[in-house]
Design a protein around this motif. Structure first.
Motif, PDB file in Angstrom:
ATOM      1  N   UNK A  66       0.983  -0.952   0.001  1.00 56.47           N
ATOM      2  CA  UNK A  66       0.306   0.209  -0.467  1.00 56.47           C
ATOM      3  C   UNK A  66       0.924   1.472  -0.005  1.00 56.47           C
ATOM      4  N   UNK A  67       0.776   1.883   0.497  1.00 56.23           N
ATOM      5  CA  UNK A  67       0.677   3.750   0.000  1.00 56.23           C
ATOM      6  C   UNK A  67       1.268   3.556   1.617  1.00 56.23           C
ATOM      7  N   UNK A  68       2.890   4.643   0.984  1.00 57.87           N
ATOM      8  CA  UNK A  68       3.690   5.001   2.421  1.00 57.87           C
ATOM      9  C   UNK A  68       4.162   4.235   2.640  1.00 57.87           C
ATOM     10  N   UNK A  70       2.525   1.515   4.161  1.00 56.62           N
ATOM     11  CA  UNK A  70       1.461   1.049   5.416  1.00 56.62           C
ATOM     12  C   UNK A  70       1.259  -0.605   4.378  1.00 56.62           C
ATOM     13  N   UNK A 132       1.545  -0.838  11.605  1.00 56.89           N
ATOM     14  CA  UNK A 132       0.525  -0.288  11.881  1.00 56.89           C
ATOM     15  C   UNK A 132      -1.010  -1.513  12.232  1.00 56.89           C
ATOM     16  N   UNK A 189       7.768   0.359   8.590  1.00 58.02           N
ATOM     17  CA  UNK A 189       7.299  -0.584   9.500  1.00 58.02           C
ATOM     18  C   UNK A 189       6.812  -2.290   9.726  1.00 58.02           C
TER      19      UNK A 189
END
Lengths: 476, 486, 622, 161
Positions: A66-68, A70, A132, A189
């Protein structure tokens, strides 16, 4: 079906399924109950298929970018498989039990939706390896708990539910801050990529806040006894089997599988764990409300699991894994017995109960057996787990802590058997027949399971040894 | 075609009072909502294609010779246009059944369209003075709408709102005059160019302070927030929804961001001031919200607090921070308008806004209570709803730009936020049914429908956050992050 | 003889327990037959194994050093045989005594379950299965006491917690051993008790001695004597627990920790033994109820065994172990005879009994033989093992312990004179319950007589048990040549040690006669002079009020600590969440909202003030 | 030259202050007219003839007439209760603001480059129509929303309100 599809099913069947429960509720009460039992059963059955992979000890990862950074990552290793089996199985038993318990309550649609969603997000959390998404499922569980604790909707109860939600949310948000601090340092993450990394002491403190608030360790534990006002099935689900185990599992996933504890933390944690279980055991001895005693007892036993993990040697960690299974079974049994007793006598204070052994033989026997398992008396499963945890503590050189842990075990012995004596023995104050068959059956099953898990401890031990081997980086 | 965003609402607004004479209710409804839905549809589908080649400038010719009209749309303004179109569409749907008993629906829709036209104009202009004018258009329409109910409380609140907004506009006007004096031009690029050559530090500081006060008051940041808790509660529910959801964001945050990023250029000093103002608003407003017993007043304070988050996010200046701020702007617009609409349904059903008198309405009004719950949890930042992701991005940006103190405050404030929303849920919905409301019925069709649409949107923003960020938020953040573009 | 036979010794009683639990309570005969048959079968199995000498079975279990290792060697074979024997006797006895008891089904199931656990504990050669079976007995202990009577669950809890405490100490000792030596297999460990190992030894001694019922962990036994069924008292406190406790203690001090004569550990054991002998017998003397008297004697006799083993001398150790088996026999006999008295008369209050010898001749005979045996009268087995303990004690050079032992012997004989005289041989008392007194049924009397017979044979032909059963245990300890033939030595009446013992018996007789006359010819008051003696009276008073009872003080301590923990730590933390945080939030909110008084002037003032601050800050910063 | 400006500007401020503080509405309207007249003169002095003409004709003339007309028509039920504190507070504020303003402006004017004379060439007409036609649309929108506001606020109370 290969491993990936099974895991994805285990996670998403309950979560999406739970949303359809109110629709089934529109058809009829029976359809809804059947549908939720089916969903619970499926969630309980699916992880069982993964046992061979767990014993094999391998680790497969499912990743969806997914973006960034995450991205949604699931890691399937003995650790997560063991946890998913334990919590989904006990969750399933609790759903079967609540058929009888919740028959005459209103807004049952919401109840079953929340319970199945609870188990589903627990599955999600157990498999997720992205910090996250771990937090995301953590919070969904907190929301479910909030609604479930406040189920009876009385003003006082909802205040307690709010308090529980706020404390856990506070802990979780502080933990999120810790995660982001790690993100600031490592730039990702993804836990699988950060194995063995040393993280700053402050991040550890922040994360521990979250873990302690969810697993109700002393400084942040008062919400758990207050949550006793929820329906018994919820307290059983919450206290005994599933919720509090998340905090402990997250500790193992983060600090045994993932990061290395810096500085003085490896020594401080066992002390915190033992102190927490001592204080909670003390509180349980003084309390007179039936469910509050069992809640404090859970806080105390969770201290043992933390002790096992924080001691970080093979025996201790193996014992802690066993403890999660054995305590889950036994404590769920205790709570469900409490449910039957309170459901029948409509009393909460153990001093007004007495002599129920004559009218409720099976419940009484089940309560006694389960408390033996919680205390840690052979031939019940609880003995092995408590024995291994204490042996691990001694092996790690912390003999004084092991002594305090044993003293707490004696306190546990005292308050559990005192409760048994006050409720079931002595002269009968309130004649109360044993309620519906499904409730008594589940309670009996849990007691027998505690006994069988003690006698045939070799099989669960295989699974826990595999889990210990796979996560302990300090072994390599 | 972008001019449609200003022209269409203006024309329809002009026509509406006449139409109002012909058919009291049906036609105004159809017309107004037709416009909103069309604008929204166009924003989502058509406009995306236009933007392929970066910012689009459009000039007009009036019978051959070029007119002085210069409007432009880029990632940032398109994102804001979509937000405005979305929220106004939902509010429009809601007003169909809410405004029944207010009467003069045609006037109401005319004013609403004027406000939307003003906002859209503000988003499209490239000239400082035109910002001022469209600011006024939207403001005048909002004064009238706040006082639409014409009771004593509403008139007094509207008057107070008017008096303070006039002060804000005066401050903006002084600042524009100052800049015009310094650089001799009014267009963004011209002024920016002038300022760069002049390097008039003191004058720039005074101008930005004045701008900050002017737009801060419009955006209700803490020192200037006093009018909002009186104005929003007394306005009719759809109006307070559009005020909280859009007006304070467009006329406050958008204008401030556009000027500070594209005219002054975000200097570290300005970024610090923005961040600290944002944080102060978050904390103070959250604490104030705790004590409120009036549902809409609590929501108003919550708006101040959440706008503080948006300003904090944008103030960081890093692409991640701006993306977080803008995403929070979107989430808050959707969730807060949802909450105001649900409070409207509750007020219409029970006739009271006092939380102490309510109790356990969930039993009688399941749809309203569920949607209100979803809205509250989204704003409080509980995953998997949208609010969580935007707050996450903001806190990530704060930690990455080495501002731990602000990160901690932002995190703890979200606990405060959850606290007062839990109080609201407990008092209003999640409890034993107060016997007074035994006969209360669920909200009428259109009101329930619009709240459901918004609630589903909250969920969708949370679950599909990745695609939302990459298609809508990222381009807007890139525009701002480049600094002196446009 | 394949190694799986070892597993059979555990599975047969366990299977019997399961079956007995299932048989409905109405079908009495089938249950009794099954009980006797099962105990007979396990006895036959034990005899077969006894012949086998050594056998091992070590399957893997949980891994990481924890294996289900069972090992048969002469000492454990001998204990296995004894356990099976007592099980058979108790089974036969219970068929009559427990016939119409309300929880008879659970009783039989728990008896056979504890037999299985005991066999497992004796055979296990790895500490984990040892603890597994050892603590398993807690469950049956709790169950058997709890079914005793209406308020017996309180005593059950007391017994459970005291035994639990001892078992947890043992677990800690095992932990230290495992941490230090790295292995859990008992036969592989042999260390010298210094430093941490000393602590480990003391902890495990608490575990073993606690099970055997040594001071101060004995306080549940007298209470259980009243609340629990008599058959249980005969089975567990009298036989099983003593056998297991002393067996483990012997193995610890002989194989695992190698106690030397005169070492710190042996002195510790000897002092514990001596204290137990004296204090327990002083308490036994003044008891009014026959069963409580017997239970205190059970505690006191354990003192002899620990004193014997503690000497570290071959004679002493052999005496201790021999005393263990002798004591099991006559204490079981005494309890059974008390049971038969209770069976007929419904009470064991010495005040209400008297002159039963004529009506119950066989019970009386059995009782007297066992009473003489416990007092250490010449030809019986008690005399032989006590003499060996005396010799051992003297040999270590610490005569003080021997004096304590003799003191114990005096009071033992005095209390049994009182008991025998007031129950069987004195005049029937007026308050005797008006019930037709006749001999108890055969099933009750036969076990008593068998036990009495055993006491006599083990006394007279003591060479047989000494060389056959106990010699192999001491193989490492005794110098090659000296064989353990004590017959000549012990029986020889004319050596000084035997003389002192005879003196003690005489002294006891005089004491009894004096007490009897002083108490106005009432035998049950015979012990009053000592009871009322100046110094002793206050101590006895405290003892009655349970001041020295470790459980009562322990519970008071636990509740006090918990009260401090709960109100000291838990409630303040809760106060922080409930009151402090909410009121702080409310106060700050209230303070701020006071500023919102709705006046336009204020709002405008804020705006202008805000403008000034912003202008100052920006121009300062830029 | 500059002193005349200062006199005019201070006169403007005092007149508008009096308009706010006056008890009688008529006096307030007249004071407003005086202040807008002075403003018109200031526009003329700063060679902005068009602005001056509009100021004087519209604000000083038309609006003042409207005000006085409405005040005369409506029954004024006595003076408006005004709290005394404002009278005491206002002068302090006024002096403070003037001081700060003077200080800041002195610093600022030193920095402002004098505006190039003919920055925006062309007459008022083509500036209004050619370069800044969009403002007209803005003005139109403001007037429209003002009209709708009046329509909405003064609507007849119809049946289902």
């Amino acid at each position: 079906m290969n491993i990936e599809t099974i895991t994805l099913l285990t996670v998403f069947v309950p979560i999406i399924g739970s949303l359809t429960i109110p629709l089934a509720g529109l058809i009829s009460g029976k359809a809804r109950s059947a549908w939720s039992v089916l969903l619970g059963g499926a969630t309980a059955f699916l992880p069982m298929l993964l046992i061979p992979t767990a014993l094999g000890g391998g680790e497969t990862i499912i990743r969806k970018e997914f973006v960034l950074g995450l991205d949604f990552i699931l890691v399937i290793d003995p650790l997560s498989i063991f946890m998913s089996i334990v919590s989904s199985f006990i969750g399933f038993l609790i759903i079967v039990y609540s058929l009888g318990y919740m028959r005459r309550e209103e807004n049952q649609n919401e109840y079953y939706l929340l319970v199945v969603l609870f188990i589903g997000s627990m599955m999600g959390l157990v498999y997720s390896a992205n910090l996250i998404f771990l937090y995301l499922f953590w919070e969904i569980i907190a929301v479910c708990c909030w609604r479930l604790i406040g189920f009876y909707r009385l003003k006082e109860y909802v205040k307690k539910a709010d308090k529980a939600f706020l404390i856990t949310f506070f802990g979780a948000v502080v933990m999120l801050l810790g995660f982001i601090q790690i993100y600031g340092q490592t730039g990702t993450f993804d836990l699988t990529a950060m194995r063995g990394a040393i993280i700053p002491g402050s991040a550890v403190l922040l994360i521990l806040f979250g873990l302690f608030s969810k697993s109700a360790t002393v400084p942040l534990h008062t919400w758990l006894p207050d949550a006793g006002i929820a329906p018994t099935t919820v307290t059983a689900l919450l206290h005994a089997a599933v919720l509090v185990k998340i905090g402990v599992y997250a500790y193992a996933r983060l600090f045994l599988y993932g990061f290395r504890l810096p500085g003085a933390w490896p020594d401080a944690l066992p002390i915190i764990a033992v102190v927490s279980s001592l204080i909670a055991a003390g509180a349980a001895t003084i309390e007179t409300d039936f469910k509050r005693i069992l809640a404090y007892s859970t806080v105390s036993q969770i201290g043992y699991i933390f002790l096992g993990f924080s001691v970080a040697n093979t025996t201790g960690v193996n014992g802690a894994w066993l403890f999660i299974l054995m305590h889950g079974l036994a404590k769920a049994g205790l709570f469900l017995c409490a449910g039957i007793v309170i459901h029948a006598t409509h009393k909460r204070d153990i001093r007004d109960m007495g002599g129920l052994m004559k009218t409720m033989p099976v419940t009484g026997a089940a309560f006694l057996l389960c408390s033996f398992s919680v205390i840690g008396i052979p031939p019940f499963g609880g003995f092995f787990s408590k024995f291994m945890v204490i042996m691990g503590t001694v092996q790690s050189g912390r003999i004084a802590l092991a002594a305090v842990a044993l003293f707490t075990a004696i306190l546990t012995m005292y308050y559990l058997l005192r409760t048994f004596a006050l409720v079931f023995m002595g002269e009968a104050k309130v004649a109360a027949p044993e309620k519906s068959f499904s409730m008594v059956f589940v309670v009996g099953l849990l007691a027998v399971l505690s006994l069988v898990s003690g006698l045939l401890v070799a099989w669960p031990a295989k699974l826990t040894t595999a889990a210990t081997a796979s996560i302990s980086w300090w072994l390599r | 075609m972008i001019f449609l965003y200003i022209g269409l609402p203006l024309i329809v607004a002009a026509v509406l009072p006449l139409v109002g004479k012909v058919s009291k209710k049906v036609l105004p409804d159809v017309l107004a909502n037709g416009v909103f839905l069309f604008l929204f549809a166009y924003a989502v589908t058509g406009a995306r294609g236009l933007l392929a080649g970066g910012a689009l400038h459009q000039t007009f010719a009036w019978f051959g010779e070029p007119l002085g009209i210069q409007i432009a749309v880029d990632g940032f303004s398109l994102f804001m246009l979509t937000v405005v179109a979305l929220v106004s569409a939902c509010v429009g749907l809601y007003s169909i059944s809410y405004m029944e008993h207010y009467g003069a629906k045609a006037n109401y829709y005319a004013l609403l369209l004027m406000m939307v036209a003003g906002m859209n104009g503000l988003l499209l202009v490239t000239d400082l003075f035109q910002i001022y004018i469209f600011l006024e258009v939207a403001a005048v329409a909002s004064y009238a709408l706040v006082a639409f109910g014409r009771e004593q409380a509403e008139l007094e609140a509207a008057f107070k709102y008017l008096m303070l907004s006039v002060v804000a506009s005066a401050a903006v006007m002084i600042a524009i005059a100052l800049l015009y004096g310094l650089t001799g031009s009014l267009s963004f690029t011209g002024v920016a160019e002038g300022l760069r050559q002049l390097d008039a530090k003191a004058a720039g500081a005074i101008a930005s302070a004045l701008f900050l006060m002017g737009f801060g008051l419009k955006a209700a940041l803490v020192p200037f927030h006093a009018w909002l808790p009186d104005a929003h509660p007394s306005a009719p529910a759809p109006i307070s929804a559009i005020l909280s959801g859009l007006l304070i964001k467009v006329s406050g945050v958008y204008a401030m961001t556009r000027i500070f990023f594209h005219v002054f250029g975000l200097t570290p000093a300005l970024s610090d001031v923005l961040m600290w103002t944002g944080t102060v608003s978050i904390v103070v407003a959250a604490l104030l919200a705790l004590k409120q017993r009036d549902m809409k007043r609590m929501l108003a304070y919550s708006s101040i607090s959440q706008v503080g988050y948006v300003v904090l996010g944008i103030g960081i200046g890093t692409p991640l921070g701006i993306a977080g701020g803008l995403f929070h702007l979107l989430n808050h617009a959707v969730a807060k308008s949802l909450l105001f609409l649900t409070s409207g349904s509750v007020q219409q059903a029970t006739g009271t806004r006092n939380l102490d008198e309510m109790g356990g309405l969930a039993k009688r009004m399941p749809v309203t209570s569920t949607t209100s719950l979803i809205g509250s949890l989204s704003i409080a930042g509980v995953p998997p709803l949208g609010g969580f992701w935007s707050k996450l991005l903001i806190i990530m940006a704060l930690v990455q730009s080495h501002r731990p103190v602000l990160a901690v405050i932002a995190v703890l404030a979200s606990v405060l936020t959850l606290w007062y929303y839990l109080i609201m849920q407990r008092q209003a919905f999640f409890g034993k049914l107060n016997e007074r409301w035994a006969a209360v019925k669920e909200a009428p069709f259109w009101m329930a429908a619009s709240t459901i649409v918004l609630a589903v949107l909250c969920l969708v923003l949370g679950l599909l956050f990745s695609s939302v960020v990459s298609t809508w938020i990222q381009p807007a953040a890139d525009v701002l992050a480049q600094g002196m573009g446009m | 003889m394949n190694p799986m036979m070892l597993l059979w010794t555990i599975l047969v009683p366990a299977a019997a327990a399961a079956l007995l639990a299932l048989i409905p309570s109405r079908v009495k005969v089938v249950r009794e037959l099954l009980a006797v048959a099962a105990s007979a079968a396990s006895l036959v199995l034990a005899i077969q194994l006894f012949g086998q000498k050594t056998l091992e079975w070590r399957p893997a279990w949980m891994g990481g050093g924890v294996d289900f290792e069972l090992r048969l060697f002469p000492f454990s074979a001998f204990i296995l045989l004894a356990l099976a024997g007592f099980l058979l006797l108790i089974a036969v006895y219970s068929t009559a005594k427990m016939k119409d008891h309300p929880h008879v089904r659970i009783y039989y199931a728990l008896v056979f379950l504890s037999a299985a656990m005991a066999n497992g504990a004796v055979l296990s050669d790895n500490f984990v299965p040892l603890v597994f079976f050892w603590e398993g007995l807690l469950v049956t202990l709790y169950g058997l006491i709890a079914i005793g009577g209406k308020a017996s669950h309180r005593t059950a809890l007391k017994a459970f917690i005291i035994s639990g405490f001892c078992d947890f100490c043992m677990m800690m000792g095992i932990g230290i051993l495992w941490a230090k030596t790295g292995t859990l297999t008992i036969s592989q460990i042999s260390v010298h008790p210094t430093g941490l190992f000393a602590a480990a030894f003391v902890l495990m001694m608490i575990g073993a001695a606690g099970k055997a019922g040594v001071m101060p962990f004995h306080t549940w036994i007298p209470d259980a004597a009243i609340d629990a069924p008599v058959a249980f008292m005969a089975l567990m406190p009298a036989a099983f627990e003593k056998l297991l406790g002393i067996y483990l203690l012997a193995r610890l001090s002989l194989d695992v920790f190698k106690i030397e004569k005169g070492g710190a550990m042996s002195i510790l054991m000897m002092t514990v033994g001596a204290i137990t002998i004296v204090l327990a017998v002083m308490m036994a003397l003044i008891q009014k109820d026959l069963k409580r008297l017997l239970s205190y004697h059970a505690v006191s006799q354990v003192g002899y065994m620990i004193l014997g083993i503690g000497t570290g001398v071959a004679a002493g150790i052999a005496g201790g172990i021999f005393h263990m088996i002798n004591h099991a026999m006559y204490k079981c006999g005494l309890f059974l005879s008390a049971g038969s008295v209770e069976h007929r008369m419904g009470t064991t209050e010495m005040k209400k009994l008297g002159g039963l010898a004529k009506a119950m001749p066989l019970t009386a005979a059995g009782f007297t033989v066992c009473a003489l045996a416990i007092s250490g009268v010449w030809p019986l087995n008690g005399f032989v093992s006590k003499e060996m303990v005396f010799h051992g004690a003297l040999e270590t050079g610490y005569t003080g312990f021997a004096v304590a032992a003799w003191l114990g012997a005096i009071f033992t004989f005095a209390s049994f004179l009182k008991a025998g005289h007031s129950v069987f041989f004195g005049k029937p008392s007026e308050e005797r319950p008006a019930v037709k007194v006749k001999e108890s049924p055969i099933a009750i009397v036969v076990p008593i007589l068998i036990l009495a017979l055993l006491c006599i044979t083990f006394g007279v032909y003591n060479k047989l048990p000494l060389n056959g059963l106990i010699a192999p245990v001491l193989d490492g300890r005794v110098e090659a040549g000296a064989h353990l033939d004590f017959t000549s030595h012990a029986l020889d009446l004319f050596n000084p040690v035997a003389g002192i013992s005879l003196g003690c018996l005489l002294l006891a007789f005089l004491l009894h006669a004096y007490g009897w006359k002083k108490g106005g010819k009432k035998p049950y008051l015979a012990s009053e002079p000592i009871h009322k003696a100046p110094g002793l009276k206050t101590i006895y008073g405290w003892a009655e009020k349970r001041v020295f009872d470790i459980y009562e003080q322990g519970v008071v301590f636990l509740r006090g600590l918990s009260w401090v923990l709960f109100h000291g730590i838990d409630r303040p933390i809760d106060f922080v969440y409930e009151k402090a945080v909410t009121s702080v939030g409310g106060a700050m909110g209230g303070l701020l909202s006071k500023a919102h008084n709705g006046r336009y002037g204020n709002y405008l003032a804020w705006c202008l003030g805000g403008l000034l601050i912003l202008a100052a800050v920006i121009s300062a910063l830029v | 030259m500059a002193t005349l400006d200062i006199v005019l500007l201070s006169g403007l401020v005092l007149a508008s202050a009096f308009a706010v503080l006056a008890k009688d509405l008529i006096k307030a309207a007249v004071a407003l007219a005086v202040s807008s007249l002075l403003l018109g003169i200031v526009f003329f002095r700063m060679n902005a003839p068009f602005a001056g003409v509009f100021e004087i004709s519209v604000v000083a003339g038309l609006i003042t007439v409207l005000f006085i007309l409405t005040i005369a028509l409506t029954r004024t039920e006595g003076e408006v209760r005004e709290s005394k504190t404002v009278l005491r507070v206002f002068p302090v504020f006024f002096v403070l603001f003037i001081a700060i303003d003077a200080l800041v402006m002195k610093g600022l004017t030193a920095k402002i480059a004098t505006l190039p004379a003919a920055a925006e060439s062309g007459t008022f007409g083509d500036v209004l129509w050619k370069q800044r036609t969009f403002d007209l649309i803005g003005q139109l929108a403001v007037i429209l929303s003002g009209v709708f506001a009046v329509l909405a606020l003064f609507r007849k109370r119809d049946k289902d309100e």
